[in-house]
Write a protein that holds these residues in place. Structure first.
Motif, short mmCIF file in Angstrom:
data_model
loop_
_atom_site.label_atom_id
_atom_site.label_comp_id
_atom_site.label_asym_id
_atom_site.label_seq_id
_atom_site.Cartn_x
_atom_site.Cartn_y
_atom_site.Cartn_z
N GLU A 78 -24.00 0.30 -23.51
CA GLU A 78 -24.49 -0.53 -22.40
C GLU A 78 -25.44 -1.62 -22.89
O GLU A 78 -26.49 -1.89 -22.28
N GLY A 79 -25.07 -2.25 -24.00
CA GLY A 79 -25.84 -3.36 -24.51
C GLY A 79 -27.10 -2.97 -25.26
O GLY A 79 -27.89 -3.84 -25.63
N VAL B 104 -18.07 -8.14 -21.28
CA VAL B 104 -18.89 -7.42 -20.32
C VAL B 104 -18.34 -6.01 -20.10
O VAL B 104 -19.10 -5.05 -19.92
N GLU C 235 -25.63 -10.69 -13.04
CA GLU C 235 -26.27 -9.59 -13.76
C GLU C 235 -26.24 -9.77 -15.27
O GLU C 235 -26.89 -9.02 -16.00
N VAL C 236 -25.48 -10.74 -15.75
CA VAL C 236 -25.33 -10.96 -17.19
C VAL C 236 -26.14 -12.19 -17.61
O VAL C 236 -26.04 -13.25 -16.99
N LYS D 276 -24.75 -7.10 -21.84
CA LYS D 276 -25.48 -7.64 -20.70
C LYS D 276 -25.89 -9.10 -20.89
O LYS D 276 -26.53 -9.69 -20.02
N TYR E 154 -27.56 -9.04 -27.07
CA TYR E 154 -26.58 -9.89 -26.41
C TYR E 154 -25.48 -10.22 -27.40
O TYR E 154 -25.66 -10.11 -28.62
#
Length: 388
Positions: free
Chosen positions: A337-338, A142, A183-184, A147, A120
């Motif tokens: 993608e995180g 984002v 979604e986060v 995420k 994160y």
């Protein structure tokens, strides 16, 4: 193989100064570690240098003996200065062992339990001040694939919070949540700033946002108080970045202080101690979410812990950094993608560039948390340091 010398290097990094340690051996293999200790960098360098007389002439492979004997012989046990000094040398010794055996450190810790590490973002908000500015920065973070987002929306509040400060903080959280959607993951940082009734009031107000955790709602000195806050609110609690030994965490876990633990590899005794703390937490079914806002060597060490620790959950990651971060080390971070990739090179898989570090000498920095400069965490020319 014998240790011949320990060297220290300080590199100014805007919000703080990174403290790097290099352990040299008579076989030409060296290891690196990090003891970054915000606002006390010179103090921890002195503590590291004092370890020279205990290590020179010793076998670097005897990591457990080094840790045990130096903790024992300090007499005044614990504390962040000693534990940060031990942490850096511990990392460097694991680095040497991995290089000598030709394997990544995570292999020495039992091998991988995951291929990539979920992260994160912290620091994504700089230099936002208003809810609209935070929301715009959140959208940008984002868009880069993160995420989860963590930040402190409480300005300069300390212990108590005024109605105006309270409303402003809740408006900030609402603006970010509305912008990034469900979604986060949302983590709200408290920086240990509130008293118990204020922390409870804020925790209850945060319930409607379905946050992942409320971090360090009260100062770290009062474990019983933290446990009481946790009993009084419904949002999960994360804490532990200002605990430094397994003995601290034993009481922390027994008192049921938090839902997530956050030891820092640079402060809590290094890789060796974090592994023991994580194993204790696993017995309580508590996830490990390491505190990780420091430099490239600490990040590398934490990745090896994350790779090999079953109850690891999320890794704190700074979204951007000083533009020369990639110049002062061989760090090569792939973030997609995180998810952060794990280095497969021998040892920690990273080295420092001493000549470049010298170009950014130590500059004193004071704590920003309570003076209205909380979001002044990155320079104007801050840049991404990872590759996609």
């Amino acid at each position: 193989m014998k240790i011949t010398k320990i060297e220290t290097f300080i590199c100014h990094a805007y919000r703080t100064n990174w403290v790097f340690v290099k352990v040299l051996t008579d076989m030409g293999i060296h290891g690196v570690g990090e003891a970054t200790l915000e606002m006390r960098e010179l103090t921890v360098v002195a503590a590291v240098n004092e370890l020279n007389r205990y290590l020179v002439g010793k076998d670097p492979h005897d990591i457990e003996a080094f840790w045990h004997d130096n903790y024992r012989d300090s007499y005044w046990r614990g504390g962040v200065v000693l534990m940060s000094a031990l942490a850096a040398v511990d990392m460097a010794l694991w680095d040497i062992k991995g290089k000598d055996m030709g394997v990544p450190v995570y292999q020495l810790l039992g091998g991988k339990v995951r291929e990539k590490v979920p992260c994160y973002a912290n620091g994504w908000f700089a230099p936002a001040k208003t809810p609209a500015e935070f929301a715009a920065k959140a959208k940008e973070a984002v868009s880069k694939g993160f995420k989860g987002l963590k930040w402190d929306p409480f300005g300069s509040a300390y212990m108590n919070i005024s109605r105006q400060e309270f409303s402003g903080a809740m408006e900030c959280v609402e603006a970010v949540v509305a912008t990034v959607g469900s979604e986060v993951e949302i983590m709200i940082e408290g920086h240990g700033r509130f008293n118990i009734p204020t922390a409870i009031r804020i925790g209850r107000a945060l319930e409607k946002f379905d946050i992942t955790w409320f971090e360090e709602p009260i100062p770290p000195d009062n474990m019983e108080g933290l446990a009481e806050v946790r009993r009084q609110i419904k949002v999960p609690i994360a804490a532990g970045e200002r605990l430094y030994t397994r003995w601290d965490f034993r009481n922390f876990l027994k008192l049921e202080c938090a839902d997530f633990i956050q030891p820092d590899v640079s402060h809590a005794g290094g890789i060796s101690e974090i592994r023991k703390i994580a194993a204790m937490a696993e017995c309580y079914h508590i996830p490990l979410c390491p505190h990780n806002p420091s430099g490239p060597v600490a990040n590398a060490a934490t990745l090896h812990i994350a790779a090999s620790t079953p109850n690891f959950y999320l890794l704190e990651t700074m979204m951007s950094d000083v533009p020369y971060r990639n110049d002062i080390s061989t760090e090569s971070i792939c973030l997609d993608e995180g998810l952060m990739s794990i280095n497969n090179k021998p040892g920690l898989g990273i080295d420092i560039n001493e000549e470049v570090i010298k170009q950014y000498p130590y500059q004193p920095r004071n704590l920003r948390h309570y003076n209205g400069q909380l979001t002044d965490i990155r320079p104007e020319n801050a840049s991404d340091y990872f590759i996609k």
